[in-house]
Each structure stands twice: as C-alpha cells, then as structure tokens.
Design an enzyme around this catalytic site. Structure first.
Site, PDB file in Angstrom:
ATOM      1  N   TYR A  58       0.759  -1.126  -0.133  1.00  7.17           N
ATOM      2  CA  TYR A  58       0.139   0.044  -0.010  1.00  7.17           C
ATOM      3  C   TYR A  58       0.884   1.188  -0.124  1.00  7.17           C
ATOM      4  O   TYR A  58       1.607   1.448   0.843  1.00  7.17           O
ATOM      5  CB  TYR A  58      -0.953  -0.048   1.237  1.00  7.17           C
ATOM      6  CG  TYR A  58      -1.642   1.362   1.258  1.00  7.17           C
ATOM      7  CD1 TYR A  58      -2.629   1.507   0.539  1.00  7.17           C
ATOM      8  CD2 TYR A  58      -1.451   2.384   2.147  1.00  7.17           C
ATOM      9  CE1 TYR A  58      -3.489   2.635   0.448  1.00  7.17           C
ATOM     10  CE2 TYR A  58      -2.389   3.231   2.241  1.00  7.17           C
ATOM     11  CZ  TYR A  58      -3.330   3.683   1.303  1.00  7.17           C
ATOM     12  OH  TYR A  58      -4.039   4.713   1.558  1.00  7.17           O
ATOM     13  N   GLY A  65      -6.432   4.959  -0.572  1.00  7.34           N
ATOM     14  CA  GLY A  65      -7.987   5.100  -0.047  1.00  7.34           C
ATOM     15  C   GLY A  65      -8.749   3.862  -0.541  1.00  7.34           C
ATOM     16  O   GLY A  65      -8.131   2.720  -0.484  1.00  7.34           O
ATOM     17  N   HIS A  88      -4.456  16.274  -3.614  1.00  3.42           N
ATOM     18  CA  HIS A  88      -5.111  16.533  -2.085  1.00  3.42           C
ATOM     19  C   HIS A  88      -4.931  18.068  -1.782  1.00  3.42           C
ATOM     20  O   HIS A  88      -5.317  18.345  -0.445  1.00  3.42           O
ATOM     21  CB  HIS A  88      -4.512  15.557  -1.228  1.00  3.42           C
ATOM     22  CG  HIS A  88      -5.005  14.241  -1.236  1.00  3.42           C
ATOM     23  ND1 HIS A  88      -5.005  13.588  -2.381  1.00  3.42           N
ATOM     24  CD2 HIS A  88      -5.214  13.336  -0.276  1.00  3.42           C
ATOM     25  CE1 HIS A  88      -5.342  12.225  -2.150  1.00  3.42           C
ATOM     26  NE2 HIS A  88      -5.839  12.086  -0.885  1.00  3.42           N
ATOM     27  N   ASN A 201      -0.100  12.174   5.658  1.00  2.00           N
ATOM     28  CA  ASN A 201      -0.785  11.396   6.406  1.00  2.00           C
ATOM     29  C   ASN A 201      -0.585  11.540   7.922  1.00  2.00           C
ATOM     30  O   ASN A 201       0.238  10.773   8.507  1.00  2.00           O
ATOM     31  CB  ASN A 201      -0.324   9.994   6.043  1.00  2.00           C
ATOM     32  CG  ASN A 201      -1.862   8.972   5.976  1.00  2.00           C
ATOM     33  OD1 ASN A 201      -2.613   9.113   6.852  1.00  2.00           O
ATOM     34  ND2 ASN A 201      -1.810   7.965   5.210  1.00  2.00           N
ATOM     35  N   ARG A 290     -16.203  34.048  44.998  1.00  2.57           N
ATOM     36  CA  ARG A 290     -15.974  33.030  46.010  1.00  2.57           C
ATOM     37  C   ARG A 290     -15.357  31.605  45.259  1.00  2.57           C
ATOM     38  O   ARG A 290     -14.422  30.988  45.887  1.00  2.57           O
ATOM     39  CB  ARG A 290     -16.933  32.651  46.850  1.00  2.57           C
ATOM     40  CG  ARG A 290     -16.754  31.949  47.966  1.00  2.57           C
ATOM     41  CD  ARG A 290     -17.978  31.542  48.938  1.00  2.57           C
ATOM     42  NE  ARG A 290     -19.307  31.966  48.448  1.00  2.57           N
ATOM     43  CZ  ARG A 290     -20.370  31.464  48.627  1.00  2.57           C
ATOM     44  NH1 ARG A 290     -20.478  30.291  49.196  1.00  2.57           N
ATOM     45  NH2 ARG A 290     -21.619  31.981  48.425  1.00  2.57           N
TER      46      ARG A 290
END
Length: 515
Positions: A58, A65, A88, A201, A290
């Site tokens: 891969y 993807g 991208h 990535n 307070r």
C-alpha cells in the site's frame, strides 16, 4: 516559563512544547540530527526493496484510499506521488495563520525524522530548509476532516516542497512556490515511492494548534486569576475563602494553584484589610468571586489532561503504512485524530466557562445594588455618562459566541473516499474553533481587568495590594484614570494587548514568587 532556543534539533525523539512554540511562533531555526538522517536512510532502503517486490504494498506500488487495490506500474509511481499531493491540496477559505502552518510542517518533519515513514533524508532536509527560510505555504481554512490526518493542509506543504502552489516568503509576500524556493536556493524535491503519502498522512495540524493553544491558555488562566483578584478588591470582597487549608479540603491541583495566585495578588491589600477589621458584615461573596479557584482550577486540570495527550502525540510516529522497528511495513489506523479532537473540544468548553465567570464578575461592578458603594456602571456622572455599560455588552456577545464554540466538533463524522474513510475525527475543526475561543476569552478577561482597575481607582483613598497597585499603574500607562465618558474601544484594545502579550502577567510575576 517558556524557554528560548537559538536552534531546535529535530531527531528521532519527541519535540517539547517549548520547541514547537519556538519554531512555529518565533521562527527559531532547526537542524536535523545525524541520528535522524541515519534512521531515514535505513528505512528508505527497505522501501526501495519493496518497490521491486511482485506483491502489492500500500502506497508504494498501489493507489490510495478506496483505490488501495489498484496496482501501479513502476514507471508511473513518481507521477502517482506527485498526483496525490496535487489532488489533495484542495483547501478553501480564509488563509490560516503562519504559526499554524509552521507548526504542522515542523511536526510532520519530526515524524519523518523518526525513520518510521520511509522517506529519503533529502525530503526531510527540504522541509527543514523551507522552515529555516520562513517559506510558508498558503493553506485555506477548510479541507481537513482529521482523518487520515490533516490531508489537505499537509498536501499544500508537500506541494510547496515540490516547488508548486503559492507561498509567503520571509517578508510575508505572496509568491509562487517555485520563485520562493529559487530565491532561497532550495531545490524542489521530486517525490518517489511512498513519499507523497508520508507527507500528508498525519495529525500534525490539529496537534500544532493544540500545543499553541496550551501555551496561550497557560498565560490566560493565570491572567484570569489576576483578574479575579482585582475584581475581589474592586468589589470589597473577602480573601478568607482562599485560605490554603480550606482549599486543601478539596485537593484538586488546579484549584490549589489558582487559589495561591489569588492570595498572592491580594496580599497586603488595604481594601480587603479595611473591610475585614471594621465591622464588615458580608458573610459570603457571590459565586463568581468565591468560587474563582474552583472554576479556574478546573480549567487548569483540563489543560493538564490535554497536555498529557499532546505529549503522547509528540512522541508518536503517525503514518500509514509505517516502517516498524523490526523492518516490517504495516498498515494501521494511527492517523485517526480522535484523541486530539476530544481534548480540543474539552478545552473549548473550559475556555468558554473561564470567560463566562469573568463576565459575571464584571457585571457586578456595574449594578449599584451589588457593587458596594460605587456609582451605577462606574459612570463619572451617572445619567450623563454610561461608564462601562457597553463594555459588558461586548463581553456578553463574546461569551455567547464562546458557548456556541464549546459545542464539540469531534462528535460529528461525514464518510468520505467511497466509504473507505467512513468515520473521521473533525479534529481540525475542533482546533480552529478553539483558537477563536481563546482569542475571545482574552478579550473578556481584558475587559474585566479594565473594569476592575477603574473600580479600584474609584475606591481611593482605599488602596489595593502591591500587586494590584502595580497592575493598575501598568494599565494607566495606556488608559487614562476614571473620568467622563470617552471613546472606549481603544482602551479595551490596549488592555487586550497587555493580556495577549503577557505584559500584565509578567508584571505580576515580577512581584511574587507564587504565580
């Protein structure tokens, strides 16, 4: 206290928060360590061997993807990486800040330097050169879903390393990437197997914004402690509830710190002392006074949790696939931004509440039935003058916006990539809204300080403590003493500047060892 650096070394180990801030915000130069260069060269040898394997791997010999099962022939793999980056780099919207871009580039470089991504050393050296030349890729606000990391923002950075796209040079001028690299003497990188994927990535953008936010909040929550103490003085409140033994009955670390800060600012206060010893009968102050340590302290504890997540992320090598220490190349899901997205949303909630309690303290100054002897709205001549009436309106508008920004982004998810990426973190969106929330909270706290300083001056001849007096003096360098109404916006802007740049906090710290 933030450390200063002449150079930040980027190696196989984690960067610190201070190092990230130094490079991202202050343009500190970086160097790559010899260890990191060796680690990258070693892992690259493995990637090169897999590129010639007959089995698919891969991102090395396949598409990405939903196209992960598509085999890419060797002669097209360089084009595959370049095409990945170009396609991208699809952001849109308002240009994001230089410090965010530099932060995400630095953190991507830090992951490359671990040797776990398989890129060549020269790719990392190109990123280092871009950072050192202060060449900043132009990135739009929209484009990241926080899974597989901050894809579009990181792709714009990779595009710049290729000598493409638009960038800003060291002078801030908008120029083509090719021209900026040529002017700086940087050779554009030609990507090879896996390198485009490794550059986009990661969760580096949202992590950079988290680290920067924590730096800003560290100053802001301490400044809010100061604001709360000044309001207690201006409203003739009591310091008895902040006693160390009372706070220890509920031993949250953040609460103890905030209470100690408030005690330090109130130490030696003539206003508080006068009303403690002269028959002052108000038994309990309002919650916004307070309970300041409880609320401010909870913000601190939330920050501590977020910091632990950020430290873990800084020590991580996020990529897919990743080169393991024993030489395997494995797909994984470490790019998912959920851990970062959750704490970014958590911080937005805390920031909104910090501003909310600040606005409530300010409002008490303006109501004559609750401000204990001060004129309505702190006006010089009530009726003719409106004093700080509309300054509180400004706070209210900001706080309302902050409540909307506190709605979490990380609970949303929109599937992408043909349902391959069917659950995303929206961590980038969480980071963007947190930056806006912090800016708003700084303005709210500044208006409280401006109002408290006016009230303290109107209490004369009663005197605040040494810290309070010094802070009012600092404000008076830019903002005149109480008088008839004048153009108020510049006064607000001046005190916002004193809060944002740390001037008031530094002055307070110079007078006490506690803060």
């Amino acid at each position: 206290m933030v450390m200063t650096y002449t150079t930040v070394p980027v190696g196989v180990g984690a960067l610190t928060f201070d190092q990230v801030v130094a490079v991202a915000r202050h343009n500190t130069p970086i160097t790559l360590t010899d260890e990191s260069l060796t680690a990258m060269a070693t892992s690259r040898e493995l990637i090169e061997s897999l590129a010639h394997d007959t089995r698919p791997h891969y991102g090395i010999s396949t598409g990405f993807g939903a196209l992960a099962n598509t085999s890419i022939p060797p002669e097209h793999r360089a084009q595959l990486q370049a095409s990945l980056v170009r396609s991208h780099a699809a952001s849109s919207g308002t240009e994001i800040e230089k410090e965010v871009v530099r932060g995400l580039m630095l953190l991507r470089l830090s992951t490359l330097a671990t040797g776990r991504t398989g890129v060549r050393p020269e790719v990392a050296e190109t990123y280092a050169a871009l950072l050192n030349a202060q060449i900043t890729p132009v990135i739009g606000e929209y484009g990241s879903l926080g899974c597989s990391g901050d894809l579009a923002p990181l792709a714009h950075c990779a595009l710049a390393a290729m000598g493409e796209g638009d960038v800003r040079n060291a002078d801030g001028d908008l120029v083509p990437g090719a021209d900026a690299l040529a002017a700086a003497g940087i050779t554009p990188v030609q990507l090879r197997e896996k390198e485009g994927l490794a550059l986009i990535n990661g969760t580096d953008g949202m992590l950079a914004m988290l680290v920067l936010a924590l730096a800003d909040l560290d100053d802001l929550v301490a400044t809010a402690d100061i604001a709360g103490a000044l309001s207690i003085e201006g409203l003739q409140g009591t310091d008895s509830v902040f006693a160390e033994d009372l706070q220890a009955l509920r031993p949250h670390a953040g609460q103890a710190t905030s209470a100690a800060n408030i005690r330090a600012v109130l130490a030696g206060s003539g206003i508080v002392a006068d009303h403690r010893g002269t028959g002052f009968t108000r038994v309990q102050d309002a919650y916004s006074l307070r309970c300041a340590p409880q609320v401010h302290g909870a913000v601190r504890d939330t920050m501590a949790h977020a910091a632990r997540v950020a430290e873990t992320e800084l020590a991580s090598a996020v990529d897919n696939p990743v080169v393991t220490l024993d030489g395997r190349v494995e797909s994984n899901g470490n790019f998912h931004g959920a851990p970062i997205g959750y704490v970014l949303d958590f911080l937005a909630i805390a920031t909104a509440d910090l501003a909310s309690i600040s606005e409530r303290r300010t409002d008490r100054f303006l109501d004559k039935s609750r401000n204990h002897g001060l004129p309505p709205f702190l006006a010089h001549d009530p009726g003719v003058d409106s004093g700080h009436m509309i300054a509180q309106y400004t706070q209210a508008g900001i706080v309302s916006d902050l409540k909307r920004l506190a709605v979490p982004a990380s609970v949303d998810s929109i599937p992408t990539s043909a349902m391959q990426e069917d659950h995303v973190s929206m961590g980038w969106n969480a980071a963007r809204k947190l930056r806006r929330a912090i800016s708003g909270a700084q303005q709210v706290v500044a208006i409280e300080i401006l109002t408290a300083a006016r009230a303290i001056d109107m209490r004369a001849p009663e005197r605040p403590g040494p810290v309070g007096a010094a802070l009012v003096e600092e404000i008076r360098k830019l903002v005149p003493a109480p008088g008839p109404d004048r153009f108020l916006s510049p006064d607000i802007r001046s005190v916002v500047g004193l809060v944002a740049d740390g001037t008031l906090l530094s002055r307070a710290r110079s007078l006490t060892s506690v803060m």
